[in-house]
Design an enzyme around this catalytic site. Structure first.
Site, PDB file in Angstrom:
ATOM      1  CE  LYS A  84     -69.607 -59.210  49.966  1.00  0.00           C
ATOM      2  NZ  LYS A  84     -68.936 -59.119  49.010  1.00  0.00           N
TER       3      LYS A  84
HETATM    4  O1  G3P Z   1     -67.616 -60.344  46.089  1.00  0.00           O
HETATM    5  C1  G3P Z   1     -66.655 -61.000  45.803  1.00  0.00           C
HETATM    6  C2  G3P Z   1     -65.897 -61.420  44.575  1.00  0.00           C
HETATM    7  O2  G3P Z   1     -65.394 -60.053  45.127  1.00  0.00           O
HETATM    8  C3  G3P Z   1     -64.874 -62.679  45.000  1.00  0.00           C
HETATM    9  O3  G3P Z   1     -63.968 -62.843  43.913  1.00  0.00           O
HETATM   10  O4  G3P Z   1     -62.674 -63.082  41.855  1.00  0.00           O
HETATM   11  O5  G3P Z   1     -61.771 -62.522  44.377  1.00  0.00           O
HETATM   12  O6  G3P Z   1     -62.744 -64.613  43.874  1.00  0.00           O
HETATM   13  P1  G3P Z   1     -62.921 -63.228  43.298  1.00  0.00           P
END
Ligand code: G3P
Length: 219
Positions: A84
């Site tokens: 990533k």
């Molecule tokens: O994989 C990306 C994800 O973990 C981000 O989620 O809720 O931190 O925006 P969030």
């Protein structure tokens, strides 16, 4: 659509693997920071749990050359590891180089159609549009999924849409409806998404009605 679990919690990954619906895992520095064991140990455990799955592991370096070298080291952690990398202009050349070297790249922290277009041109395996973080700013993040789907299908790109930052059952539903290739969902949201009160109520009603028969053996 493939379903990835968005966590570094090995117990949760084990549980959902045994449920039988898991195609992969996405981790990020925040997820790994919550675990007690070392990131290397966690990733190796996850890779062993899902040898046929796709495991996303994010770079933590900032300098492009260091990101490139770290990406190569992360990819070496397992054949099912995808690297990533955040969607930033300074990383475009190294993303192109990694793709040319056969390393699977998942470009994360992606928020616009143009960013998605650029990543498709670089030939990355996945783009991760962050739906929930748009919604946090009162913008409909699902519309980004729709426009990315249209763009990729219109131009015939190979890049897969990995819908991320899904916060609600509705987001999960809409990611499916938008034709995302993958949805990555937290364990908490996945548990919530598969449960329905009407199913529970229906089971209770069937059980109560059956009990009236007083039958103990069936068939
Ligand atoms: O994989 C990306 C994800 O973990 C981000 O989620 O809720 O931190 O925006 P969030």
């Amino acid at each position: 659509m493939k379903l990835f679990l968005d966590t570094a919690d090995v117990a949760q990954i084990q549980y959902w693997k045994e449920v039988g619906i898991l195609d992969g895992v996405t981790t990020n520095p925040t997820h790994l920071s919550k675990e007690k064991k070392s990131p290397q140990e966690i990733i190796k455990t996850i890779c062993a749990l899902l040898p046929q799955g796709d495991i996303s592991v994010e770079v933590t370096q900032q300098d492009p050359q260091q990101v490139y070298e770290q990406a190569k080291a992360i990819a070496a952690l397992g054949k099912n590891v995808t690297v990533k990398i955040p969607c930033q202009l300074q990383y475009y050349p190294i993303i192109k180089k990694l793709v040319a070297e056969g390393i699977r790249v998942n470009v994360t922290l992606l928020f616009t159609l143009v960013q998605g277009f650029m990543m498709c041109k670089l030939g990355v395996s996945y783009i991760s549009p962050f739906v929930g973080r748009w919604d946090d700013n009162d913008i409909n993040g699902i519309e980004l999924l729709d426009s990315l789907r249209d763009m990729i299908d219109s131009y015939g790109y190979e890049t897969k849409i990995l819908a991320a930052s899904l916060r609600t059952v509705r987001h999960f539903h809409d990611a499916l409806a938008a034709g995302a290739d993958v949805a990555t969902v937290s364990p908490e949201l996945l548990a919530k998404s598969v449960h329905h009160i009407l199913t529970e109520q229906g089971i209770q009603a069937f059980t109560a009605d059956w009990a009236k028969l007083g039958i103990t053996q069936f068939p």
